[in-house]
Design a protein around this motif. Structure first.
Motif, mmCIF file in Angstrom:
data_model
loop_
_atom_site.group_PDB
_atom_site.id
_atom_site.type_symbol
_atom_site.label_atom_id
_atom_site.label_comp_id
_atom_site.label_asym_id
_atom_site.label_seq_id
_atom_site.Cartn_x
_atom_site.Cartn_y
_atom_site.Cartn_z
ATOM 1 N N GLU A 111 0.809 -1.219 0.000
ATOM 2 C CA GLU A 111 0.000 0.000 0.000
ATOM 3 C C GLU A 111 0.842 1.269 0.000
ATOM 4 O OE1 GLU A 111 -3.319 2.476 0.064
ATOM 5 O OE2 GLU A 111 -3.235 0.308 -0.287
ATOM 6 N N ILE A 112 1.945 1.265 0.722
ATOM 7 C CA ILE A 112 2.708 2.495 0.974
ATOM 8 C C ILE A 112 4.041 2.446 0.238
ATOM 9 C CG2 ILE A 112 3.753 3.947 2.743
ATOM 10 C CD1 ILE A 112 0.667 3.779 2.874
ATOM 11 N N GLU A 113 4.236 3.400 -0.640
ATOM 12 C CA GLU A 113 5.487 3.474 -1.393
ATOM 13 C C GLU A 113 6.221 4.791 -1.183
ATOM 14 O OE1 GLU A 113 4.558 2.784 -5.477
ATOM 15 O OE2 GLU A 113 4.068 0.657 -5.181
ATOM 16 N N SER A 114 5.526 5.825 -0.725
ATOM 17 C CA SER A 114 6.107 7.164 -0.690
ATOM 18 C C SER A 114 6.949 7.443 0.547
ATOM 19 C CB SER A 114 4.992 8.213 -0.780
ATOM 20 O OG SER A 114 4.054 8.048 0.276
ATOM 21 N N VAL A 115 6.790 6.645 1.605
ATOM 22 C CA VAL A 115 7.561 6.824 2.834
ATOM 23 C C VAL A 115 8.029 5.453 3.309
ATOM 24 C CG1 VAL A 115 6.238 8.884 3.494
ATOM 25 C CG2 VAL A 115 5.554 6.639 4.375
ATOM 26 N N PRO A 116 9.032 5.394 4.189
ATOM 27 C CA PRO A 116 9.515 4.101 4.662
ATOM 28 C C PRO A 116 8.452 3.308 5.435
ATOM 29 C CG PRO A 116 11.133 5.800 5.109
ATOM 30 C CD PRO A 116 9.891 6.502 4.662
ATOM 31 N N VAL A 117 8.424 2.016 5.178
ATOM 32 C CA VAL A 117 7.616 1.069 5.949
ATOM 33 C C VAL A 117 8.590 0.225 6.762
ATOM 34 C CG1 VAL A 117 5.990 -0.851 5.871
ATOM 35 C CG2 VAL A 117 5.807 1.012 4.192
ATOM 36 N N VAL A 118 8.484 0.324 8.086
ATOM 37 C CA VAL A 118 9.426 -0.360 8.983
ATOM 38 C C VAL A 118 8.623 -1.192 9.990
ATOM 39 C CG1 VAL A 118 11.467 1.096 8.757
ATOM 40 C CG2 VAL A 118 9.607 1.860 10.203
ATOM 41 N N PRO A 119 8.260 -2.422 9.623
ATOM 42 C CA PRO A 119 7.416 -3.230 10.502
ATOM 43 C C PRO A 119 8.166 -3.774 11.706
ATOM 44 C CG PRO A 119 8.043 -4.489 8.568
ATOM 45 C CD PRO A 119 8.543 -3.083 8.351
ATOM 46 N N GLY A 120 7.399 -4.039 12.742
ATOM 47 C CA GLY A 120 7.935 -4.738 13.891
ATOM 48 C C GLY A 120 8.049 -6.218 13.593
ATOM 49 N N VAL A 121 9.183 -6.806 13.933
ATOM 50 C CA VAL A 121 9.417 -8.226 13.647
ATOM 51 C C VAL A 121 9.820 -8.995 14.895
ATOM 52 C CG1 VAL A 121 10.037 -7.759 11.241
ATOM 53 C CG2 VAL A 121 11.849 -7.843 12.984
ATOM 54 N N GLY A 122 9.799 -8.348 16.051
ATOM 55 C CA GLY A 122 10.314 -8.961 17.265
ATOM 56 C C GLY A 122 9.454 -10.100 17.788
ATOM 57 N N ALA A 123 10.113 -11.019 18.479
ATOM 58 C CA ALA A 123 9.470 -12.180 19.100
ATOM 59 C C ALA A 123 10.326 -12.593 20.293
ATOM 60 C CB ALA A 123 9.349 -13.329 18.091
ATOM 61 N N PRO A 124 9.802 -13.466 21.164
ATOM 62 C CA PRO A 124 10.616 -13.881 22.310
ATOM 63 C C PRO A 124 11.890 -14.623 21.926
ATOM 64 C CG PRO A 124 8.293 -14.322 22.714
ATOM 65 C CD PRO A 124 8.407 -13.925 21.280
ATOM 66 N N SER A 125 11.874 -15.332 20.792
ATOM 67 C CA SER A 125 13.051 -16.097 20.393
ATOM 68 C C SER A 125 13.799 -15.415 19.263
ATOM 69 C CB SER A 125 12.663 -17.509 19.957
ATOM 70 O OG SER A 125 12.074 -17.498 18.670
ATOM 71 N N THR A 126 15.103 -15.568 19.262
ATOM 72 C CA THR A 126 15.913 -15.061 18.155
ATOM 73 C C THR A 126 15.543 -15.777 16.866
ATOM 74 O OG1 THR A 126 17.706 -14.619 19.710
ATOM 75 C CG2 THR A 126 18.276 -14.674 17.369
ATOM 76 N N HIS A 127 15.291 -17.066 16.932
ATOM 77 C CA HIS A 127 14.943 -17.868 15.759
ATOM 78 C C HIS A 127 13.726 -17.274 15.035
ATOM 79 C CE1 HIS A 127 14.557 -21.594 13.380
ATOM 80 N NE2 HIS A 127 13.263 -21.446 13.562
ATOM 81 N N GLU A 128 12.659 -17.002 15.780
ATOM 82 C CA GLU A 128 11.452 -16.464 15.162
ATOM 83 C C GLU A 128 11.660 -15.022 14.702
ATOM 84 O OE1 GLU A 128 6.643 -15.963 16.042
ATOM 85 O OE2 GLU A 128 7.988 -16.700 17.622
ATOM 86 N N PRO A 187 13.662 -9.008 23.150
ATOM 87 C CA PRO A 187 12.937 -10.236 23.503
ATOM 88 C C PRO A 187 12.301 -10.130 24.879
ATOM 89 C CG PRO A 187 15.015 -10.782 22.469
ATOM 90 C CD PRO A 187 15.026 -9.293 22.681
ATOM 91 N N TYR A 188 11.146 -10.774 25.008
ATOM 92 C CA TYR A 188 10.360 -10.621 26.227
ATOM 93 C C TYR A 188 10.018 -11.971 26.839
ATOM 94 C CZ TYR A 188 6.899 -10.992 22.423
ATOM 95 O OH TYR A 188 6.218 -11.361 21.292
ATOM 96 N N TYR A 189 9.472 -11.938 28.015
ATOM 97 C CA TYR A 189 9.082 -13.045 28.892
ATOM 98 C C TYR A 189 10.280 -13.550 29.695
ATOM 99 C CZ TYR A 189 6.804 -17.063 30.946
ATOM 100 O OH TYR A 189 6.305 -17.954 31.850
ATOM 101 N N TYR A 190 11.320 -14.071 29.039
ATOM 102 C CA TYR A 190 12.491 -14.542 29.778
ATOM 103 C C TYR A 190 13.465 -13.383 30.044
ATOM 104 C CZ TYR A 190 10.966 -19.287 28.780
ATOM 105 O OH TYR A 190 10.236 -20.442 28.704
ATOM 106 N N PRO A 191 14.098 -13.372 31.223
ATOM 107 C CA PRO A 191 15.099 -12.335 31.499
ATOM 108 C C PRO A 191 16.259 -12.424 30.509
ATOM 109 C CG PRO A 191 14.471 -13.478 33.520
ATOM 110 C CD PRO A 191 13.893 -14.261 32.387
ATOM 111 N N LEU A 192 16.819 -11.273 30.188
ATOM 112 C CA LEU A 192 17.854 -11.182 29.156
ATOM 113 C C LEU A 192 19.053 -10.444 29.735
ATOM 114 C CD1 LEU A 192 17.716 -11.972 26.085
ATOM 115 C CD2 LEU A 192 17.287 -9.543 25.639
ATOM 116 N N ASP A 193 20.246 -11.053 29.658
ATOM 117 C CA ASP A 193 21.441 -10.321 30.074
ATOM 118 C C ASP A 193 22.051 -9.614 28.868
ATOM 119 O OD1 ASP A 193 22.882 -12.253 28.655
ATOM 120 O OD2 ASP A 193 23.544 -13.326 30.449
#
Length: 303
Positions: A78-95, A116-122
């Protein structure tokens, strides 16, 4: 006055008003892709400088993987005139890597990666996470820092190491920790910083942020675009006045259930699309809160 320009390491560059656009639903809570695209078009037509689908306002944790992919494809188409920067985050690096690869293949201009969320992250795990995402895609990667929702705050030393990774272009900060953000901007002028709270739009610009990720802009994009453009033109007095107005709108929209304000406010505007309900367990305002919001917005002379 700070200069609202993007960082030198940001190839897009990302600046201005970048709303965290909504995911629209039908009455049965199935994703309405047409209305999702229409909302993204609405904010862009109002002057916004980019769109961020699948952020908090996009209800991304409540979507299936397939639904997330279809939202990305729809908004990119739909959008071509400005940047589209979707969120792709998930709890796992794999996903997260898989989501980032899909977004890049779909034509997204960049990706925003929530801690990443749910598990603590160092610190070591956080750095490794962002390195693996950045190595997987050829589009700029923006860190999304929102410890109140993820349970994981980034230390400044972790950010120092993340900033050294090729492909890291910036950070969207929703911590509301102004000293942390100020120090992050000071330490990394090469990155683009986007402030992620409507309570800190003007202050964020003052300490060096290039962009505003504003929930208010989802419903009233003209207001936030005016604030940004006033600041960019050097009219700090007008920008301050508009921040005061945003405070009033934000307070009105915060009545009722969590995150109900944006979609309820959109339903009160004379628009040719309907973003529908929030997906359960989230919900829209009841009739009393809706009527109160309508009255508040009328008092503020907003449509």
């Amino acid at each position: 006055m700070a200069d609202p320009t993007a960082g030198s390491a940001d190839p897009l560059p990302l600046y201005g008003v970048v709303p965290p656009t909504v995911t629209a639903f039908d009455a049965d809570e199935s994703v309405d892709l047409d209305a999702t695209a229409a909302h993204a078009r609405f904010v862009v037509d109002a002057g916004c400088h980019g769109v961020f689908p699948l952020g908090t306002n996009g209800e991304f944790p409540l979507l299936t993987g397939e639904e997330r992919r279809r939202v990305v494809e729809t908004v990119v188409d739909e959008i071509e005139s400005v940047p589209v920067v979707p969120g792709v985050g998930a709890p796992s690096t794999h996903e997260t890597v898989a989501n980032a690869e899909h977004a890049a293949d779909a034509g997204a201009d960049g990706v925003i990666v929530v801690t990443p969320y749910y598990y603590p992250l160092d610190d070591a795990a956080a750095v490794d996470h962002y390195r693996r995402v950045a190595e997987a895609v050829d589009v700029p990667v923006y860190v999304y820092h929102i410890p109140s929702r993820t349970g994981n705050a980034l230390s400044l030393s972790a950010l120092d190491r993340i900033a050294e990774i090729d492909g890291i272009a910036g950070l969207k900060d929703s911590s509301k920790d102004v000293p942390w953000l100020g120090q992050a901007v000071d330490r990394h002028p090469e990155l683009s910083f986007l402030v992620g709270s409507d309570s800190l739009l003007f202050p964020g610009l003052e300490i060096g942020c290039s962009g505003l990720v504003s929930a208010v802009a989802n419903a009233f994009p003209e207001l936030v675009v005016d604030l940004y453009e006033a600041y960019a033109a050097g009219d700090e007095d007008r920008a301050r006045d508009l921040q005061s107005r945003v405070y009033d709108v934000r307070a009105a929209m915060k009545r009722g259930p969590y995150m109900a304000g944006v979609k309820t406010a959109l339903s009160l505007r004379d628009l040719d699309f309907d973003v529908g309900p929030l997906r359960r367990p989230l919900r829209r305002m009841d009739e009393d809160d809706r009527a109160a919001l309508e009255s508040d917005l009328a008092d503020l002379d907003l449509p």
